[in-house]
Scaffold this active site. Sequence first.
Site, PDB file in Angstrom:
ATOM      1  N   GLU A  61      23.044 -13.282 -50.674  1.00  0.00           N
ATOM      2  CA  GLU A  61      22.572 -14.637 -50.368  1.00  0.00           C
ATOM      3  C   GLU A  61      21.359 -14.587 -49.448  1.00  0.00           C
ATOM      4  O   GLU A  61      20.385 -15.338 -49.629  1.00  0.00           O
ATOM      5  CB  GLU A  61      23.697 -15.430 -49.711  1.00  0.00           C
ATOM      6  CG  GLU A  61      23.288 -16.793 -49.182  1.00  0.00           C
ATOM      7  CD  GLU A  61      24.106 -17.209 -47.977  1.00  0.00           C
ATOM      8  OE1 GLU A  61      23.645 -18.116 -47.244  1.00  0.00           O
ATOM      9  OE2 GLU A  61      25.184 -16.640 -47.754  1.00  0.00           O
ATOM     10  N   ASP A  65      17.833 -16.227 -50.734  1.00  0.00           N
ATOM     11  CA  ASP A  65      17.246 -17.355 -50.018  1.00  0.00           C
ATOM     12  C   ASP A  65      15.745 -17.146 -49.836  1.00  0.00           C
ATOM     13  O   ASP A  65      14.936 -18.070 -50.021  1.00  0.00           O
ATOM     14  CB  ASP A  65      17.937 -17.507 -48.665  1.00  0.00           C
ATOM     15  CG  ASP A  65      17.302 -18.576 -47.799  1.00  0.00           C
ATOM     16  OD1 ASP A  65      17.368 -19.760 -48.162  1.00  0.00           O
ATOM     17  OD2 ASP A  65      16.721 -18.221 -46.749  1.00  0.00           O
ATOM     18  N   GLU A 137      22.073 -18.618 -54.555  1.00  0.00           N
ATOM     19  CA  GLU A 137      21.067 -17.750 -53.938  1.00  0.00           C
ATOM     20  C   GLU A 137      21.397 -16.278 -54.162  1.00  0.00           C
ATOM     21  O   GLU A 137      20.493 -15.448 -54.383  1.00  0.00           O
ATOM     22  CB  GLU A 137      20.955 -18.055 -52.449  1.00  0.00           C
ATOM     23  CG  GLU A 137      20.314 -19.405 -52.166  1.00  0.00           C
ATOM     24  CD  GLU A 137      20.275 -19.756 -50.698  1.00  0.00           C
ATOM     25  OE1 GLU A 137      19.381 -20.519 -50.305  1.00  0.00           O
ATOM     26  OE2 GLU A 137      21.140 -19.272 -49.935  1.00  0.00           O
TER      27      GLU A 137
END
Length: 250
Positions: A61, A65, A137
Site C-alpha cells: 500500500e 500510494d 493501492e
Amino acid sequence: MLRQRSPDHGVMAAKPQNNETLASAVEAIAGCPVRDAERLRRALTHASARGAHAGDYQRLEFLGDRVLGLVVAQMVFDANPKAAEGELSVRLNALVNAETLAEIADEAGISELIQAGSEIRSLSARKRINLRADVMEAVIAVVYLEGGLEAARGFIRRYWEGRSKAETAARRDAKTELQEWAHQMSKAVPVYSVDKREGPDHDPVYTVSAIVDGFEAGVGIGRSKREAEQAAATDILVREGVWQEEENTQ
C-alpha cells in the site's frame, strides 16, 4: 433529481482462493500479467486473514500510494494546462481520496478478491472504505512491480481518466465548500448535529443536520457521520444555488 453516492458495500469475508485464481482475476482487471502470485496474495490480504508467517497489504500500500499520486498528478497536470496550483491540488485530492479508491475497487472487482477474516463485518463503514482503498493501492503496487510505470499508468488511466475529466473533479468536498460559503454569507461556521442513529453497531445509519446561522438547516443521511455531514452540507449548497443538483455526486 439529486444523485446520492452509492452506499458502502462493506467488505465481506472472502472465501480463501488459491494464488492462481487470484492472479488470473487481477490479470483480467489490470491488463498486466502477474508472475509473483504470492506477492499479489499479500496485496489482497487484510491482517485478519494472514497466517502466522504471512504478510498483508500494508507495505505494498505504501508503494502503491506513491505510484498512484505520481500518475494522477501528471494526468491532472496535462489535462488542465491553465489551472492554477490550487485547482490542481483539489482535483488530485478528489481523485486519490479513500472514497474514490474504494469506489474504483468495487467497480473493478478488486473488493470481491480481498482476503479477510469474519471480524471484518464488525468494522465501521469508514474503516471498510479505508480497507478497500488500501488494498486498491496495494494492487497498483503489484502492477507497478510486475510491469513498471507504464503498466501502472495504463491500469490507473483505465479507471481514473474519465473521472479526472468530470466537472465535479474540480469541486471541493461539500463541507469545505459550505464552510467558505457560510463565512461569506454570515461570518459563521457551520455546526453539525447528529439527529438520529439507527441500525446495528456494525452497520449504522446516521441522520445529521448542518446548521448555518440565518439559513434553513440541511439534512443528510449516511452510513458514517462524515458521509451524513457531507450530505447535509450538500443539501444546503444545492438549495441555496451554490451547486447544481444534476452535477452533484456527494
